[in-house]
Design a protein around this motif. Sequence first.
Motif, PDB file in Angstrom:
ATOM      1  N   ILE A   9      84.092  76.575  96.468  1.00 40.90           N
ATOM      2  CA  ILE A   9      85.383  76.913  97.069  1.00 40.90           C
ATOM      3  C   ILE A   9      85.816  75.911  98.130  1.00 40.90           C
ATOM      4  O   ILE A   9      86.989  75.818  98.441  1.00 40.90           O
ATOM      5  CB  ILE A   9      85.437  78.357  97.610  1.00 40.90           C
ATOM      6  CG1 ILE A   9      84.476  78.582  98.756  1.00 40.90           C
ATOM      7  CG2 ILE A   9      85.221  79.352  96.504  1.00 40.90           C
ATOM      8  CD1 ILE A   9      84.588  79.957  99.399  1.00 40.90           C
ATOM      9  N   ASP A  10      84.870  75.120  98.653  1.00 40.04           N
ATOM     10  CA  ASP A  10      85.245  74.097  99.632  1.00 40.04           C
ATOM     11  C   ASP A  10      86.195  73.078  99.034  1.00 40.04           C
ATOM     12  O   ASP A  10      87.010  72.486  99.744  1.00 40.04           O
ATOM     13  CB  ASP A  10      84.005  73.387 100.190  1.00 40.04           C
ATOM     14  CG  ASP A  10      83.275  74.233 101.222  1.00 40.04           C
ATOM     15  OD1 ASP A  10      83.840  75.255 101.667  1.00 40.04           O
ATOM     16  OD2 ASP A  10      82.145  73.868 101.567  1.00 40.04           O
ATOM     17  N   ALA A  11      86.117  72.869  97.734  1.00 32.38           N
ATOM     18  CA  ALA A  11      86.959  71.874  97.064  1.00 32.38           C
ATOM     19  C   ALA A  11      88.268  72.473  96.553  1.00 32.38           C
ATOM     20  O   ALA A  11      89.078  71.760  95.962  1.00 32.38           O
ATOM     21  CB  ALA A  11      86.191  71.252  95.907  1.00 32.38           C
ATOM     22  N   MET A  12      88.517  73.740  96.791  1.00 28.78           N
ATOM     23  CA  MET A  12      89.707  74.421  96.276  1.00 28.78           C
ATOM     24  C   MET A  12      90.794  74.541  97.331  1.00 28.78           C
ATOM     25  O   MET A  12      90.529  74.438  98.523  1.00 28.78           O
ATOM     26  CB  MET A  12      89.342  75.830  95.810  1.00 28.78           C
ATOM     27  CG  MET A  12      88.415  75.878  94.671  1.00 28.78           C
ATOM     28  SD  MET A  12      88.075  77.603  94.256  1.00 28.78           S
ATOM     29  CE  MET A  12      86.942  77.378  92.928  1.00 28.78           C
ATOM     30  N   ALA A  13      91.980  74.818  96.844  1.00 28.01           N
ATOM     31  CA  ALA A  13      93.087  75.134  97.745  1.00 28.01           C
ATOM     32  C   ALA A  13      92.728  76.414  98.494  1.00 28.01           C
ATOM     33  O   ALA A  13      92.072  77.305  97.937  1.00 28.01           O
ATOM     34  CB  ALA A  13      94.368  75.334  96.950  1.00 28.01           C
ATOM     35  N   PRO A  14      93.126  76.521  99.755  1.00 25.40           N
ATOM     36  CA  PRO A  14      92.759  77.709 100.554  1.00 25.40           C
ATOM     37  C   PRO A  14      93.129  79.039  99.899  1.00 25.40           C
ATOM     38  O   PRO A  14      92.351  79.988  99.965  1.00 25.40           O
ATOM     39  CB  PRO A  14      93.538  77.505 101.855  1.00 25.40           C
ATOM     40  CG  PRO A  14      93.705  76.030 101.957  1.00 25.40           C
ATOM     41  CD  PRO A  14      93.859  75.540 100.534  1.00 25.40           C
ATOM     42  N   LYS A  15      94.274  79.102  99.256  1.00 27.44           N
ATOM     43  CA  LYS A  15      94.697  80.355  98.623  1.00 27.44           C
ATOM     44  C   LYS A  15      93.722  80.748  97.502  1.00 27.44           C
ATOM     45  O   LYS A  15      93.332  81.900  97.389  1.00 27.44           O
ATOM     46  CB  LYS A  15      96.108  80.200  98.067  1.00 27.44           C
ATOM     47  CG  LYS A  15      96.688  81.456  97.485  1.00 27.44           C
ATOM     48  CD  LYS A  15      98.120  81.248  97.039  1.00 27.44           C
ATOM     49  CE  LYS A  15      98.697  82.509  96.465  1.00 27.44           C
ATOM     50  NZ  LYS A  15     100.073  82.335  96.004  1.00 27.44           N
ATOM     51  N   ASP A  16      93.340  79.771  96.686  1.00 27.65           N
ATOM     52  CA  ASP A  16      92.402  80.045  95.595  1.00 27.65           C
ATOM     53  C   ASP A  16      91.016  80.383  96.132  1.00 27.65           C
ATOM     54  O   ASP A  16      90.354  81.290  95.643  1.00 27.65           O
ATOM     55  CB  ASP A  16      92.311  78.844  94.649  1.00 27.65           C
ATOM     56  CG  ASP A  16      93.611  78.600  93.901  1.00 27.65           C
ATOM     57  OD1 ASP A  16      94.392  79.555  93.705  1.00 27.65           O
ATOM     58  OD2 ASP A  16      93.838  77.440  93.514  1.00 27.65           O
ATOM     59  N   ALA A  17      90.584  79.659  97.144  1.00 26.85           N
ATOM     60  CA  ALA A  17      89.270  79.904  97.749  1.00 26.85           C
ATOM     61  C   ALA A  17      89.208  81.305  98.342  1.00 26.85           C
ATOM     62  O   ALA A  17      88.193  82.008  98.196  1.00 26.85           O
ATOM     63  CB  ALA A  17      88.981  78.851  98.809  1.00 26.85           C
ATOM     64  N   ASN A  18      90.277  81.726  98.990  1.00 30.17           N
ATOM     65  CA  ASN A  18      90.337  83.061  99.591  1.00 30.17           C
ATOM     66  C   ASN A  18      90.261  84.142  98.512  1.00 30.17           C
ATOM     67  O   ASN A  18      89.545  85.133  98.667  1.00 30.17           O
ATOM     68  CB  ASN A  18      91.612  83.202 100.420  1.00 30.17           C
ATOM     69  CG  ASN A  18      91.625  84.465 101.237  1.00 30.17           C
ATOM     70  OD1 ASN A  18      90.610  84.866 101.786  1.00 30.17           O
ATOM     71  ND2 ASN A  18      92.780  85.087 101.327  1.00 30.17           N
ATOM     72  N   THR A  47      79.775  83.604  87.976  1.00 29.41           N
ATOM     73  CA  THR A  47      80.610  84.401  87.081  1.00 29.41           C
ATOM     74  C   THR A  47      81.995  84.622  87.675  1.00 29.41           C
ATOM     75  O   THR A  47      82.996  84.545  86.963  1.00 29.41           O
ATOM     76  CB  THR A  47      79.922  85.735  86.751  1.00 29.41           C
ATOM     77  OG1 THR A  47      78.605  85.457  86.254  1.00 29.41           O
ATOM     78  CG2 THR A  47      80.709  86.514  85.718  1.00 29.41           C
ATOM     79  N   ILE A  48      82.072  84.877  88.970  1.00 27.59           N
ATOM     80  CA  ILE A  48      83.373  85.047  89.641  1.00 27.59           C
ATOM     81  C   ILE A  48      84.212  83.786  89.459  1.00 27.59           C
ATOM     82  O   ILE A  48      85.393  83.855  89.127  1.00 27.59           O
ATOM     83  CB  ILE A  48      83.179  85.367  91.144  1.00 27.59           C
ATOM     84  CG1 ILE A  48      82.581  86.751  91.335  1.00 27.59           C
ATOM     85  CG2 ILE A  48      84.481  85.198  91.927  1.00 27.59           C
ATOM     86  CD1 ILE A  48      83.503  87.908  91.002  1.00 27.59           C
ATOM     87  N   ILE A  49      83.610  82.636  89.683  1.00 23.39           N
ATOM     88  CA  ILE A  49      84.347  81.375  89.552  1.00 23.39           C
ATOM     89  C   ILE A  49      84.794  81.171  88.109  1.00 23.39           C
ATOM     90  O   ILE A  49      85.942  80.784  87.858  1.00 23.39           O
ATOM     91  CB  ILE A  49      83.494  80.194  90.063  1.00 23.39           C
ATOM     92  CG1 ILE A  49      83.356  80.314  91.582  1.00 23.39           C
ATOM     93  CG2 ILE A  49      84.117  78.863  89.670  1.00 23.39           C
ATOM     94  CD1 ILE A  49      82.336  79.398  92.186  1.00 23.39           C
ATOM     95  N   ARG A  53      88.776  81.035  86.967  1.00 24.28           N
ATOM     96  CA  ARG A  53      89.344  79.837  86.323  1.00 24.28           C
ATOM     97  C   ARG A  53      90.201  80.171  85.102  1.00 24.28           C
ATOM     98  O   ARG A  53      90.889  79.305  84.592  1.00 24.28           O
ATOM     99  CB  ARG A  53      88.234  78.872  85.944  1.00 24.28           C
ATOM    100  CG  ARG A  53      87.669  78.160  87.147  1.00 24.28           C
ATOM    101  CD  ARG A  53      86.677  77.110  86.766  1.00 24.28           C
ATOM    102  NE  ARG A  53      86.254  76.370  87.946  1.00 24.28           N
ATOM    103  CZ  ARG A  53      85.089  75.808  88.098  1.00 24.28           C
ATOM    104  NH1 ARG A  53      84.196  75.867  87.127  1.00 24.28           N
ATOM    105  NH2 ARG A  53      84.795  75.159  89.203  1.00 24.28           N
ATOM    106  N   THR A  54      90.171  81.425  84.668  1.00 24.35           N
ATOM    107  CA  THR A  54      91.029  81.819  83.542  1.00 24.35           C
ATOM    108  C   THR A  54      92.472  81.996  83.991  1.00 24.35           C
ATOM    109  O   THR A  54      93.358  82.189  83.167  1.00 24.35           O
ATOM    110  CB  THR A  54      90.539  83.134  82.900  1.00 24.35           C
ATOM    111  OG1 THR A  54      90.683  84.200  83.837  1.00 24.35           O
ATOM    112  CG2 THR A  54      89.110  83.020  82.406  1.00 24.35           C
TER     113      THR A  54
END
Length: 73
Positions: A9-18, A47-49, A53-54
């Motif tokens: 999640i460190d590499a994701m946009a904050p909204k997606d990481a949240n 599994t969550i990730i 991603r779908t």
Amino acid sequence: MSIYLHLQIDAMAPKDANLIAKAYEQTLRTLSVRDGDDPLTEMIAKTIIKVARTGNKDCAAISASAIRELEIR
């Protein structure tokens, strides 16, 4: 939180990481997983990730899908 989840999640946009972090925490609560060192936490994080991603943007639906995919009751 699983180190695997942190790294992803460190590499994701904050909204997606949240969104993913909320789904992960909800899944842990639902499954009553309290030990952060439990190997199950990494499986849940992966599994969550995968489910997120779908394109699903509902943390409750992501959590429910992950639980179904893990076949945990």
